[in-house]
Design an enzyme around this catalytic site. Sequence first.
Site, PDB file in Angstrom:
ATOM      1  N   GLU A   1      11.195   0.250  -2.250  1.00 25.17           N
ATOM      2  CA  GLU A   1      11.215  -1.086  -2.828  1.00 25.17           C
ATOM      3  C   GLU A   1      12.529  -1.772  -2.493  1.00 25.17           C
ATOM      4  OE1 GLU A   1       8.276  -1.358  -6.352  1.00 25.17           O
ATOM      5  OE2 GLU A   1      10.205  -0.680  -7.117  1.00 25.17           O
TER       6      GLU A   1
ATOM      7  N   GLY B   1       4.473  -4.920  -9.254  1.00 22.38           N
ATOM      8  CA  GLY B   1       5.029  -5.365 -10.528  1.00 22.38           C
ATOM      9  C   GLY B   1       4.255  -6.558 -11.049  1.00 22.38           C
ATOM     10  N   GLY B   2       4.784  -7.755 -10.824  1.00 26.44           N
ATOM     11  CA  GLY B   2       4.210  -9.000 -11.344  1.00 26.44           C
ATOM     12  C   GLY B   2       2.706  -9.111 -11.217  1.00 26.44           C
TER      13      GLY B   2
ATOM     14  N   GLU C   1      15.517  -1.540 -11.217  1.00 25.89           N
ATOM     15  CA  GLU C   1      15.981  -2.185 -12.461  1.00 25.89           C
ATOM     16  C   GLU C   1      16.673  -1.175 -13.374  1.00 25.89           C
ATOM     17  OE1 GLU C   1      12.206  -3.980 -13.410  1.00 25.89           O
ATOM     18  OE2 GLU C   1      12.449  -5.306 -11.676  1.00 25.89           O
TER      19      GLU C   1
ATOM     20  N   HIS D   1      13.635   3.397 -10.736  1.00 26.84           N
ATOM     21  CA  HIS D   1      13.330   2.018 -10.343  1.00 26.84           C
ATOM     22  C   HIS D   1      14.636   1.237 -10.221  1.00 26.84           C
ATOM     23  CE1 HIS D   1      11.927  -2.110 -10.572  1.00 26.84           C
ATOM     24  NE2 HIS D   1      10.756  -1.655 -10.148  1.00 26.84           N
TER      25      HIS D   1
ATOM     26  N   GLY E   1      10.097  -9.076  -7.274  1.00 28.39           N
ATOM     27  CA  GLY E   1       9.992 -10.235  -8.147  1.00 28.39           C
ATOM     28  C   GLY E   1      10.468 -11.535  -7.530  1.00 28.39           C
TER      29      GLY E   1
ATOM     30  N   SER F   1       6.904  -7.707  -4.355  1.00 24.57           N
ATOM     31  CA  SER F   1       6.059  -8.880  -4.156  1.00 24.57           C
ATOM     32  C   SER F   1       4.744  -8.582  -3.425  1.00 24.57           C
ATOM     33  CB  SER F   1       6.844  -9.993  -3.449  1.00 24.57           C
ATOM     34  OG  SER F   1       7.967 -10.371  -4.235  1.00 24.57           O
TER      35      SER F   1
ATOM     36  N   ASN G   1       3.244  -1.428 -12.185  1.00 26.05           N
ATOM     37  CA  ASN G   1       4.398  -1.245 -13.068  1.00 26.05           C
ATOM     38  C   ASN G   1       4.486  -2.473 -13.967  1.00 26.05           C
ATOM     39  OD1 ASN G   1       6.920  -0.976 -14.220  1.00 26.05           O
ATOM     40  ND2 ASN G   1       8.052  -1.341 -12.312  1.00 26.05           N
ATOM     41  N   TRP G   2       4.163  -2.271 -15.238  1.00 30.79           N
ATOM     42  CA  TRP G   2       4.095  -3.419 -16.154  1.00 30.79           C
ATOM     43  C   TRP G   2       5.454  -3.829 -16.706  1.00 30.79           C
ATOM     44  CZ3 TRP G   2      -0.922  -2.693 -19.622  1.00 30.79           C
ATOM     45  CH2 TRP G   2      -2.042  -2.762 -18.775  1.00 30.79           C
ATOM     46  N   LYS G   3       6.474  -3.005 -16.447  1.00 31.93           N
ATOM     47  CA  LYS G   3       7.830  -3.315 -16.932  1.00 31.93           C
ATOM     48  C   LYS G   3       7.809  -3.594 -18.441  1.00 31.93           C
ATOM     49  CE  LYS G   3       8.862  -4.816 -12.308  1.00 31.93           C
ATOM     50  NZ  LYS G   3       9.701  -5.603 -11.399  1.00 31.93           N
TER      51      LYS G   3
END
Length: 254
Positions: A170, A237-238, A100, A98, A176, A216, A12-14
């Site tokens: 999640e 993600g990251g 966010e 998600h 993150g 993470s 997930n590149w956000k």
Amino acid sequence: MMDERRPLIAGNWKMYKTVAEALATTQKLIEQIPVTVTVDVMIAPPYTALASVAGILVNSPVALGAQNLHWEKEGAFTGEISASMLVSAGCRYVIIGHSERRQFFQETDGNVNRKLVAALNAGLIPVVCVGESETQREAGQTFEVIEQQITVALQDLEASSLSPLVIAYEPVWAIGTGKTATPEQAQEVHARLRELIAQKKSKTLAKQTRILYGGSVKPDNIAELMRKPDVDGALVGGASLDAAMFARIVNYTL
Ligand code: PGA
């Protein structure tokens, strides 16, 4: 890991990467993933890069996903994107709900349900996200929270229409933060989610639904998570923003 569930590693590149950056990362990524890879791989770049990235994913083992969608087919919804638009841009997957989206854009379980219906109708593979906050975990409400989220997300949907469903657990406190849930914590919630799907939909659906862990995930913790019987992959993600790092996660060995 049960035989009938092929693992899925999703990135997930956000809200990261311009079109040029997305193309460069994707190019590097496909060079590092063998065509014989035995897991499913998906990346979800921002909307603006979807169509161009789709072009270089052709004949690669990496599939394209979007990070969100709107539930209506079309209409006066400025700034929104429909399921059929995603399909036309080359997407096979879509991430829904998600944390966010829930936290910053007031997305509710009801919205998640409508988006899920739209995704399924368009033939997209939905990745529905659930997970508790730190306060909720500390208050012992984790099971209650995920039950509420999954119940509303899947309401009024027949087990037969849900066969492509992917769930991502999640925990919000792990996203993150560098604070991964332990494999035991992940396994406990994944097993509970599977039980809930069996109770509310069907045992067959529960057995075949892939449940990803997210929060993470890194090259050095993927294997221990994947060793758990109910962990069927990861939503990253990251660490998915860097091609080499994401490739190491995809190419994990048990
Ligand atoms: P993270 O994000 O891997 O950076 O924790 C996971 C996610 O938000 O899907």
